[in-house]
Motif scaffolding. Structure first.
Motif, PDB file in Angstrom:
ATOM      1  N   CYS A   4       2.637  11.258 -11.011  1.00 30.33           N
ATOM      2  CA  CYS A   4       1.954  12.555 -10.867  1.00 30.33           C
ATOM      3  C   CYS A   4       3.082  14.052 -10.641  1.00 30.33           C
ATOM      4  N   LEU A   5       4.291  13.619  -9.932  1.00 33.15           N
ATOM      5  CA  LEU A   5       4.992  14.897  -9.745  1.00 33.15           C
ATOM      6  C   LEU A   5       6.079  14.771 -11.010  1.00 33.15           C
ATOM      7  N   LEU A   6       6.433  14.039 -11.294  1.00 35.69           N
ATOM      8  CA  LEU A   6       7.646  13.820 -11.906  1.00 35.69           C
ATOM      9  C   LEU A   6       8.020  13.761 -13.720  1.00 35.69           C
ATOM     10  N   ARG A   7       6.738  12.873 -14.055  1.00 30.93           N
ATOM     11  CA  ARG A   7       6.364  12.863 -15.425  1.00 30.93           C
ATOM     12  C   ARG A   7       5.206  14.352 -16.047  1.00 30.93           C
ATOM     13  N   LYS A   8       5.348  14.374 -16.854  1.00 29.69           N
ATOM     14  CA  LYS A   8       4.703  15.595 -17.425  1.00 29.69           C
ATOM     15  C   LYS A   8       2.865  14.696 -17.687  1.00 29.69           C
ATOM     16  N   GLY A   9       3.044  15.797 -17.750  1.00 24.48           N
ATOM     17  CA  GLY A   9       1.547  15.522 -18.596  1.00 24.48           C
ATOM     18  C   GLY A   9      -0.010  15.999 -17.557  1.00 24.48           C
ATOM     19  N   PHE A  10       0.150  15.272 -16.130  1.00 24.61           N
ATOM     20  CA  PHE A  10      -1.120  15.149 -15.616  1.00 24.61           C
ATOM     21  C   PHE A  10      -1.611  16.626 -14.861  1.00 24.61           C
ATOM     22  N   PHE A  11      -0.573  17.398 -14.852  1.00 25.11           N
ATOM     23  CA  PHE A  11      -1.055  19.367 -14.428  1.00 25.11           C
ATOM     24  C   PHE A  11      -1.316  19.849 -15.300  1.00 25.11           C
ATOM     25  N   SER A  12      -1.434  19.465 -16.857  1.00 22.93           N
ATOM     26  CA  SER A  12      -1.416  20.318 -17.521  1.00 22.93           C
ATOM     27  C   SER A  12      -2.579  19.213 -19.063  1.00 22.93           C
ATOM     28  N   SER A  13      -3.498  19.682 -18.750  1.00 24.88           N
ATOM     29  CA  SER A  13      -4.285  19.133 -20.042  1.00 24.88           C
ATOM     30  C   SER A  13      -4.029  19.492 -21.711  1.00 24.88           C
ATOM     31  N   ASN A  14      -4.151  18.452 -22.928  1.00 28.56           N
ATOM     32  CA  ASN A  14      -4.193  18.292 -23.560  1.00 28.56           C
ATOM     33  C   ASN A  14      -5.445  17.955 -24.514  1.00 28.56           C
ATOM     34  N   ARG A  44      -3.681  12.116 -18.813  1.00 31.18           N
ATOM     35  CA  ARG A  44      -2.061  12.569 -19.346  1.00 31.18           C
ATOM     36  C   ARG A  44      -2.830  11.571 -21.035  1.00 31.18           C
ATOM     37  N   HIS A  45      -3.862  11.385 -21.279  1.00 37.45           N
ATOM     38  CA  HIS A  45      -4.596  10.690 -22.868  1.00 37.45           C
ATOM     39  C   HIS A  45      -5.278  11.881 -23.396  1.00 37.45           C
ATOM     40  N   GLY A  46      -5.339  13.232 -21.969  1.00 35.48           N
ATOM     41  CA  GLY A  46      -5.973  14.575 -22.995  1.00 35.48           C
ATOM     42  C   GLY A  46      -6.811  14.808 -21.966  1.00 35.48           C
ATOM     43  N   HIS A  47      -8.046  13.844 -20.740  1.00 33.58           N
ATOM     44  CA  HIS A  47      -9.245  14.790 -20.627  1.00 33.58           C
ATOM     45  C   HIS A  47      -8.939  15.362 -19.724  1.00 33.58           C
ATOM     46  N   ALA A  48     -10.011  15.511 -19.475  1.00 36.43           N
ATOM     47  CA  ALA A  48     -10.197  16.857 -18.579  1.00 36.43           C
ATOM     48  C   ALA A  48     -10.353  16.468 -17.091  1.00 36.43           C
ATOM     49  N   MET A  49     -10.356  17.265 -15.767  1.00 37.08           N
ATOM     50  CA  MET A  49      -9.843  16.065 -14.373  1.00 37.08           C
ATOM     51  C   MET A  49     -11.443  15.844 -14.344  1.00 37.08           C
ATOM     52  N   PHE A  98       0.861  -1.026   0.037  1.00 38.54           N
ATOM     53  CA  PHE A  98      -0.107   0.058  -0.073  1.00 38.54           C
ATOM     54  C   PHE A  98       0.426   1.095   0.154  1.00 38.54           C
ATOM     55  N   ILE A  99       1.569   1.401   0.489  1.00 35.39           N
ATOM     56  CA  ILE A  99       2.766   2.705   0.779  1.00 35.39           C
ATOM     57  C   ILE A  99       3.341   2.646  -0.496  1.00 35.39           C
ATOM     58  N   PHE A 100       4.032   1.794  -1.190  1.00 30.69           N
ATOM     59  CA  PHE A 100       4.172   1.596  -1.709  1.00 30.69           C
ATOM     60  C   PHE A 100       4.203   2.189  -3.231  1.00 30.69           C
ATOM     61  N   TYR A 101       2.139   1.394  -3.379  1.00 33.11           N
ATOM     62  CA  TYR A 101       1.304   2.122  -3.920  1.00 33.11           C
ATOM     63  C   TYR A 101       1.463   3.241  -4.252  1.00 33.11           C
ATOM     64  N   MET A 102       1.549   4.076  -3.395  1.00 32.24           N
ATOM     65  CA  MET A 102       1.410   5.689  -2.481  1.00 32.24           C
ATOM     66  C   MET A 102       2.430   6.482  -3.200  1.00 32.24           C
ATOM     67  N   LEU A 103       3.193   5.671  -2.818  1.00 33.39           N
ATOM     68  CA  LEU A 103       4.477   6.107  -3.885  1.00 33.39           C
ATOM     69  C   LEU A 103       4.776   6.457  -4.544  1.00 33.39           C
ATOM     70  N   ALA A 104       4.824   5.405  -5.850  1.00 34.21           N
ATOM     71  CA  ALA A 104       4.694   5.484  -7.076  1.00 34.21           C
ATOM     72  C   ALA A 104       3.895   6.583  -7.546  1.00 34.21           C
ATOM     73  N   THR A 105       2.710   6.413  -6.749  1.00 37.07           N
ATOM     74  CA  THR A 105       1.114   6.838  -7.790  1.00 37.07           C
ATOM     75  C   THR A 105       1.864   8.663  -7.659  1.00 37.07           C
ATOM     76  N   ILE A 106       2.215   9.334  -6.217  1.00 36.53           N
ATOM     77  CA  ILE A 106       2.142  10.397  -5.925  1.00 36.53           C
ATOM     78  C   ILE A 106       3.534  10.769  -7.172  1.00 36.53           C
ATOM     79  N   GLY A 107       4.947  10.111  -6.970  1.00 34.29           N
ATOM     80  CA  GLY A 107       6.036  10.640  -7.961  1.00 34.29           C
ATOM     81  C   GLY A 107       5.837  10.479  -9.511  1.00 34.29           C
TER      82      GLY A 107
END
Length: 262
Positions: free
Chosen positions: A122-132, A170-175, A111-120
């Motif tokens: 979202c923060l490190l890969r491009k595309g989550f905070f911007s919509s395309n 990451r496939h361009g959909h709004a939140m 559970f902890i590893f899953y959370m760390l991987a998911t947060i990382g």
């Protein structure tokens, strides 16, 4: 009395996060219920199993109700839901089967590893905070990704929304569209997980009021307060701008990780 208040608060918060972020239960319920039960000697040895099992049962009702409301309002897109839902359901069956073979400590660590991987991610890969512009998923993504989402989500009792939302984002959909889709995609995970935890935990809890690893007392309180949270969100909270919706989503994940750690 303090225990009931904590569970009620978790249930109310779950109702809000179900509407705003697609979290049908697991990422709010699991840390709260785990911290509550681990302090009770007769339940401490199965605290994580009970927390995860009960959270999957909560997700059936919360995610199901919100999915129904979104369907009535025309907010669900069949082109996004299918075929991803079928592969998530298949993965959920595999994850539920694996869950019965794992220890309490291992499930918490995953559970902890899953959370760390998911947060990382979202923060490190491009595309989550911007919509395309929205684009269609590849066959490999929908099959392999869907199976993996279903397996991990059922194993940890988290519904899968924390993986489906970043995937759709990451496939361009709004939140808002990602969240509406995440709730029905959590249903096969919740159904498989709840049935498996009920069967695998049969007669293993030395207390009344349990169906396997599912606590009926906690479940009932979470459902009542969760429904209240859903109604509160729909009638009171304003629409959140897309970019802030994404930022708050990640901030919430960080808070849940801290809860399960400390």
């Amino acid at each position: 009395m303090n225990e009931l208040f904590i569970i009620a608060l978790a249930g109310f918060t779950t109702g809000i996060t179900t509407v705003l972020f697609g979290f049908g239960g697991g990422f709010v319920v699991v840390p709260f219920v785990y911290q509550l039960l681990v302090r009770q000697p007769q339940l401490a040895g199965n605290a994580m199993h009970i927390a995860v099992g009960t959270s999957t049962a909560v997700m059936i009702f919360n995610a199901g109700w919100v999915s129904y409301q979104n369907w009535r309002a025309g907010r669900l897109s069949s082109s996004i839901l299918f075929p991803l839902m079928w592969f998530i359901a298949t993965g959920a069956v595999a994850g539920s089967w694996l869950m019965g073979m794992m220890s309490e400590v291992l499930i918490r660590a995953l559970f902890i590893f899953y959370m760390l991987a998911t947060i990382g991610d979202c923060l490190l890969r491009k595309g989550f905070f911007s919509s395309n512009a929205p684009r269609r998923m590849s066959l490999l993504t929908s099959t392999g990704g869907g199976f993996l989402i279903g397996m991990i989500a059922a194993l940890l009792g988290v519904g899968g929304s924390v993986m489906t939302v970043p995937l759709l984002r990451r496939h361009g959909h709004a939140m808002r569209e990602c969240i509406s889709t995440a709730n029905p995609l959590s249903l096969p995970v919740a159904l498989c997980g709840a049935m498996t935890y009920a069967i695998n935990g049969w007669h293993k809890i030395p207390s009344d009021g349990f169906v396997g690893f599912i606590s009926l007392k906690i479940l009932g309180l979470l459902l009542v307060t969760g429904w209240t949270g859903i109604m509160f969100s729909r009638r009171t909270l304003p629409a959140v701008p897309d970019v802030w919706h994404a930022r708050i989503y990640v901030m919430l994940l960080c808070m849940v990780l801290l809860l399960i750690l400390f």
